[in-house]
Design a protein around this motif. Structure first.
Motif, mmCIF file in Angstrom:
data_model
loop_
_atom_site.group_PDB
_atom_site.id
_atom_site.type_symbol
_atom_site.label_atom_id
_atom_site.label_comp_id
_atom_site.label_asym_id
_atom_site.label_seq_id
_atom_site.Cartn_x
_atom_site.Cartn_y
_atom_site.Cartn_z
ATOM 1 N N GLY A 135 0.819 -1.364 -0.395
ATOM 2 C CA GLY A 135 -0.321 0.399 0.018
ATOM 3 C C GLY A 135 0.903 1.318 -0.487
ATOM 4 O O GLY A 135 0.399 2.574 -0.064
ATOM 5 N N PHE A 136 2.121 1.332 -0.057
ATOM 6 C CA PHE A 136 2.744 2.212 0.354
ATOM 7 C C PHE A 136 3.254 3.064 -1.352
ATOM 8 O O PHE A 136 2.976 2.342 -2.710
ATOM 9 C CB PHE A 136 4.350 1.974 0.942
ATOM 10 N N SER A 137 2.999 4.326 -1.326
ATOM 11 C CA SER A 137 3.148 4.888 -2.668
ATOM 12 C C SER A 137 4.341 5.216 -2.955
ATOM 13 O O SER A 137 5.523 5.390 -1.801
ATOM 14 C CB SER A 137 2.274 6.738 -3.173
ATOM 15 N N GLU A 140 5.672 8.827 -1.393
ATOM 16 C CA GLU A 140 5.879 8.395 0.151
ATOM 17 C C GLU A 140 7.189 7.525 0.522
ATOM 18 O O GLU A 140 8.019 8.024 1.667
ATOM 19 C CB GLU A 140 4.744 7.122 0.549
ATOM 20 N N LEU A 161 2.848 5.801 9.157
ATOM 21 C CA LEU A 161 1.982 5.986 7.758
ATOM 22 C C LEU A 161 1.866 4.258 8.087
ATOM 23 O O LEU A 161 0.571 4.421 6.680
ATOM 24 C CB LEU A 161 3.217 5.753 6.963
ATOM 25 N N ALA A 162 1.948 3.304 7.864
ATOM 26 C CA ALA A 162 1.709 1.789 7.730
ATOM 27 C C ALA A 162 0.425 1.781 8.921
ATOM 28 O O ALA A 162 -0.448 0.562 8.114
ATOM 29 C CB ALA A 162 2.553 1.238 8.425
ATOM 30 N N GLU A 164 -1.588 3.514 9.618
ATOM 31 C CA GLU A 164 -2.611 4.937 9.160
ATOM 32 C C GLU A 164 -3.631 3.490 7.804
ATOM 33 O O GLU A 164 -4.965 4.205 7.342
ATOM 34 C CB GLU A 164 -2.217 5.996 8.580
ATOM 35 N N LYS A 165 -2.868 3.232 6.736
ATOM 36 C CA LYS A 165 -3.150 2.864 5.733
ATOM 37 C C LYS A 165 -3.288 1.174 6.412
ATOM 38 O O LYS A 165 -5.322 0.909 5.408
ATOM 39 C CB LYS A 165 -1.609 2.096 4.815
ATOM 40 N N GLY A 168 -6.865 2.260 7.165
ATOM 41 C CA GLY A 168 -7.984 2.245 6.103
ATOM 42 C C GLY A 168 -8.175 1.319 5.326
ATOM 43 O O GLY A 168 -9.615 0.701 4.963
ATOM 44 N N LEU A 169 -7.113 -0.192 5.230
ATOM 45 C CA LEU A 169 -7.738 -0.352 4.974
ATOM 46 C C LEU A 169 -9.018 -1.879 5.983
ATOM 47 O O LEU A 169 -10.258 -2.382 5.273
ATOM 48 C CB LEU A 169 -6.490 -1.875 4.744
ATOM 49 N N ARG A 172 -12.133 -0.156 4.260
ATOM 50 C CA ARG A 172 -12.470 -0.387 3.184
ATOM 51 C C ARG A 172 -12.809 -1.852 3.035
ATOM 52 O O ARG A 172 -14.095 -2.280 2.350
ATOM 53 C CB ARG A 172 -11.318 -0.461 2.085
#
Length: 216
Positions: A135-137, A140, A161-162, A164-165, A168-169, A172
């Motif tokens: 999931g990292f861009s 980022e 950051l992980a 937050e991801k 978010g996952l 979803r």
């Protein structure tokens, strides 16, 4: 009285049969030598010439090994872009894209004009691929890796950051689960409508969606 022949002329006359024999044999040996030269030496030279037609990054072209002409500015622990791509299972274009966005250090140019990456870049590429998969861009990763390369550990920022991801996952997944439950209910209703509708008649399945409430 017959003219007296000179000793030189007499010697040449005596040698003439041997000269003729030599002239008859020389072409055969000469052509044989030329054939051997063409059949063995010349192809080797052609291979040497055609092998030098590879691209500057080693991603395509001839079979010559540019390492033999790297020069003093290209240490042996450096590899071509094409070699790096093959090691990591990606394309050379992917490697060049990583360079452009800043997640992979720019290669150095050897004395022969070829572009070389350090072998440690293979580990960097694999890190990038795995980070993208979770999931990292690239943007980022460019920021994180730049900070790390400058000597500042980005570990806590990476963990945040992980997190937050992950959150978010989870959101979803919850949304997808709710969507699945709603769709399962709709399919069940439509099966009932179709069972009560004769073949060839309209069941107006989609029209029934207007009566359903939207999910919050």
């Amino acid at each position: 009285m017959r003219p007296v022949e000179s000793s030189g002329f007499t010697s040449r006359a005596k040698l003439w049969p041997f000269v003729v024999l030599t002239l008859e044999l020389v072409p055969e040996f000469t052509l044989s030598g030329v054939k051997d030269e063409i059949g063995s030496v010349y192809p080797a030279r052609r291979r040497g010439i055609s092998g030098a037609t590879g691209s500057r990054d080693g991603s395509r072209g001839g079979s010559a090994d540019p390492a033999s002409t790297r020069g003093i500015n290209s240490p042996n622990d450096e590899i071509l872009t094409g070699e790096l791509a093959r090691m990591c299972g990606v394309s050379a274009d992917t490697i060049r894209h990583y360079e452009r966005v800043g997640v992979l250090p720019a290669p150095v140019r050897g004395a022969n004009g070829y572009r070389y990456h350090v072998r440690e870049s293979a580990g960097r590429v694999m890190l990038i691929r795995r980070a993208i998969a979770i999931g990292f861009s690239l943007a980022e990763l460019a920021r994180i890796l730049r900070q790390r390369d400058q000597g500042t550990p980005p570990c806590r920022g990476v963990r945040a950051l992980a997190g937050e991801k992950l959150a978010g996952l989870d959101r979803r997944i919850a949304e997808m689960q709710a969507m699945r439950e709603e769709l399962a209910g709709i399919v069940e209703e439509w099966d009932g409508q179709l069972a009560a509708t004769r073949e060839g008649e309209a069941a107006f399945l989609l029209e029934g969606l207007r009566k359903r409430k939207e999910r919050p």
